[in-house]
Design a protein around this motif. Structure first.
Motif, PDB file in Angstrom:
ATOM      1  N   LYS A 169       1.062  -1.447  -0.263  1.00  0.00           N
ATOM      2  CA  LYS A 169      -0.048  -0.068  -0.006  1.00  0.00           C
ATOM      3  C   LYS A 169       0.788   1.275  -0.007  1.00  0.00           C
ATOM      4  O   LYS A 169       1.660   1.394   0.898  1.00  0.00           O
ATOM      5  CB  LYS A 169      -0.751  -0.146   1.067  1.00  0.00           C
ATOM      6  N   TRP A 170       0.512   2.197  -0.986  1.00  0.00           N
ATOM      7  CA  TRP A 170       1.555   3.452  -1.045  1.00  0.00           C
ATOM      8  C   TRP A 170       0.502   4.527  -1.408  1.00  0.00           C
ATOM      9  O   TRP A 170      -0.582   4.342  -1.976  1.00  0.00           O
ATOM     10  CB  TRP A 170       2.167   3.367  -2.281  1.00  0.00           C
ATOM     11  N   TRP A 171       0.554   5.744  -0.462  1.00  0.00           N
ATOM     12  CA  TRP A 171      -0.072   6.799  -0.456  1.00  0.00           C
ATOM     13  C   TRP A 171       0.437   7.911  -1.121  1.00  0.00           C
ATOM     14  O   TRP A 171       0.050   8.564  -2.181  1.00  0.00           O
ATOM     15  CB  TRP A 171      -0.684   7.068   0.508  1.00  0.00           C
ATOM     16  N   PHE A 172       1.620   8.293  -0.446  1.00  0.00           N
ATOM     17  CA  PHE A 172       2.556   9.446  -1.127  1.00  0.00           C
ATOM     18  C   PHE A 172       3.797   9.512  -0.514  1.00  0.00           C
ATOM     19  O   PHE A 172       4.018   8.756   0.433  1.00  0.00           O
ATOM     20  CB  PHE A 172       1.779  10.798  -0.868  1.00  0.00           C
ATOM     21  N   GLY A 173       4.850  10.427  -1.124  1.00  0.00           N
ATOM     22  CA  GLY A 173       5.944  10.593  -0.447  1.00  0.00           C
ATOM     23  C   GLY A 173       6.540  11.816  -0.936  1.00  0.00           C
ATOM     24  O   GLY A 173       6.257  12.705  -1.638  1.00  0.00           O
ATOM     25  N   TYR A 174       7.741  12.139  -0.145  1.00  0.00           N
ATOM     26  CA  TYR A 174       8.269  13.674  -0.243  1.00  0.00           C
ATOM     27  C   TYR A 174       9.891  13.439  -0.279  1.00  0.00           C
ATOM     28  O   TYR A 174      10.445  12.619   0.565  1.00  0.00           O
ATOM     29  CB  TYR A 174       8.002  14.618   0.990  1.00  0.00           C
ATOM     30  N   GLN A 175      10.539  14.137  -1.129  1.00  0.00           N
ATOM     31  CA  GLN A 175      11.959  14.392  -1.104  1.00  0.00           C
ATOM     32  C   GLN A 175      12.135  15.475  -0.334  1.00  0.00           C
ATOM     33  O   GLN A 175      11.647  16.507  -0.412  1.00  0.00           O
ATOM     34  CB  GLN A 175      12.675  14.373  -2.475  1.00  0.00           C
ATOM     35  N   ILE A 176      13.400  15.505   0.762  1.00  0.00           N
ATOM     36  CA  ILE A 176      13.401  16.321   1.867  1.00  0.00           C
ATOM     37  C   ILE A 176      14.817  16.992   1.528  1.00  0.00           C
ATOM     38  O   ILE A 176      15.660  16.623   1.400  1.00  0.00           O
ATOM     39  CB  ILE A 176      13.673  15.358   3.231  1.00  0.00           C
ATOM     40  N   ASN A 177      14.629  18.457   1.324  1.00  0.00           N
ATOM     41  CA  ASN A 177      15.567  19.491   1.110  1.00  0.00           C
ATOM     42  C   ASN A 177      16.682  18.911  -0.032  1.00  0.00           C
ATOM     43  O   ASN A 177      17.843  18.776   0.010  1.00  0.00           O
ATOM     44  CB  ASN A 177      16.595  19.419   2.394  1.00  0.00           C
TER      45      ASN A 177
END
Length: 270
Positions: free
Chosen positions: A196-204
């Motif tokens: 299950k995958w919803w969302f993600g972010y790359q940080i800086n």
């Protein structure tokens, strides 16, 4: 509840804004959740105009309080994060825990590792002068990101991964990591089943290119998540080892993963 008079003093500037919004009869827990989305949008490289319009329509004359709450967060961080290289503070998790103790909302049911215990765990995993640099560190149930914040404070210059099944926790981890100058990825996914995958972010991400250290986030896809890539490779190796013929891959456009070169050092905004 709307007066929030027994809230932790360490986050008083933020609580004051939530208390003022209570005068407009808004539930503090709901305001905090919406503000987390607002803060994420403020840190996104391209922003989120649609979210801003939705929140402005919802809160009307109280909408400027969202900006006040953002500035109050910066004020708290300025007060609580000192010049010590190992200083860090989780204002978001502190408020979340307090509101959870006051609210009956089902989505607010988590309490996080105490900061002192986070630091103890960090020091137990660090070996004197041989501190890790350029390593990849993962917390598969990050909560508000405290363990990674502590690890980054004591061991800057590593690439950090955070995952959580709960959307607001994943977003708090992303915001906390961004404002503390961490580099890495945060994903909202199921760390146990990984189906299950919803969302993600790359940080800086842009800090590695010499861009001034302004906290920022970039949305990533499932294909750009290094956690998902890692476990997909593991799964394929296990299938080969068990002599199980892998399923025919579905034809998909190739998406190049973002680079993960780490620039050592902890961000200081204040």
């Amino acid at each position: 509840m709307s007066y929030l008079m027994d809230a932790p003093r360490s986050v008083e500037p933020m609580i004051r804004v939530l208390r003022e919004m209570g005068k407009y009869r808004y539930d503090p827990s709901e305001v905090f959740r919406d503000w987390i989305d607002y803060a994420i949008a403020c840190f996104l490289v391209e922003g989120d105009k649609e979210l801003a319009q939705r929140l402005e329509k919802k809160y009307e004359k109280a909408y400027p309080k969202m900006q006040e709450l953002m500035l109050a967060w910066f004020k708290v961080m300025d007060q609580r994060v000192t010049d010590s290289p190992t200083s860090w503070f989780d204002a978001l998790g502190t408020i979340y825990e307090y509101l959870a103790s006051q609210s009956k909302r089902s989505w607010m049911g988590q309490f996080f590792t105490p900061p002192d215990l986070c630091d103890l765990m960090t020091q137990l995993t660090s070996h004197g002068q041989d501190r890790p640099v350029g390593k990849r560190v993962n917390d598969p149930a990050s909560g508000s990101g405290r363990l990674l914040l502590s690890f980054n404070a004591f061991n800057p210059g590593n690439y950090l991964y955070a995952e959580d099944l709960d959307a607001i926790c994943a977003k708090m981890s992303a915001l906390n990591m961004a404002i503390h100058g961490c580099q890495g990825q945060v994903c909202c996914l199921d760390s146990i089943a990984l189906d299950k995958w919803w969302f993600g972010y790359q940080i800086n991400y842009f800090h590695q290119f010499g861009v001034p250290p302004i906290p920022h986030l970039q949305p990533i896809t499932k294909e750009q998540s290094e956690t998902m890539q890692h476990w997909e490779r593991r799964r394929q190796k296990l299938e080969v080892k068990a002599e199980v013929k892998p399923k025919e891959p579905v034809s998909k456009p190739v998406i190049e993963p973002l680079q993960t070169q780490v620039r050592a050092g902890q961000l200081s905004l204040f």
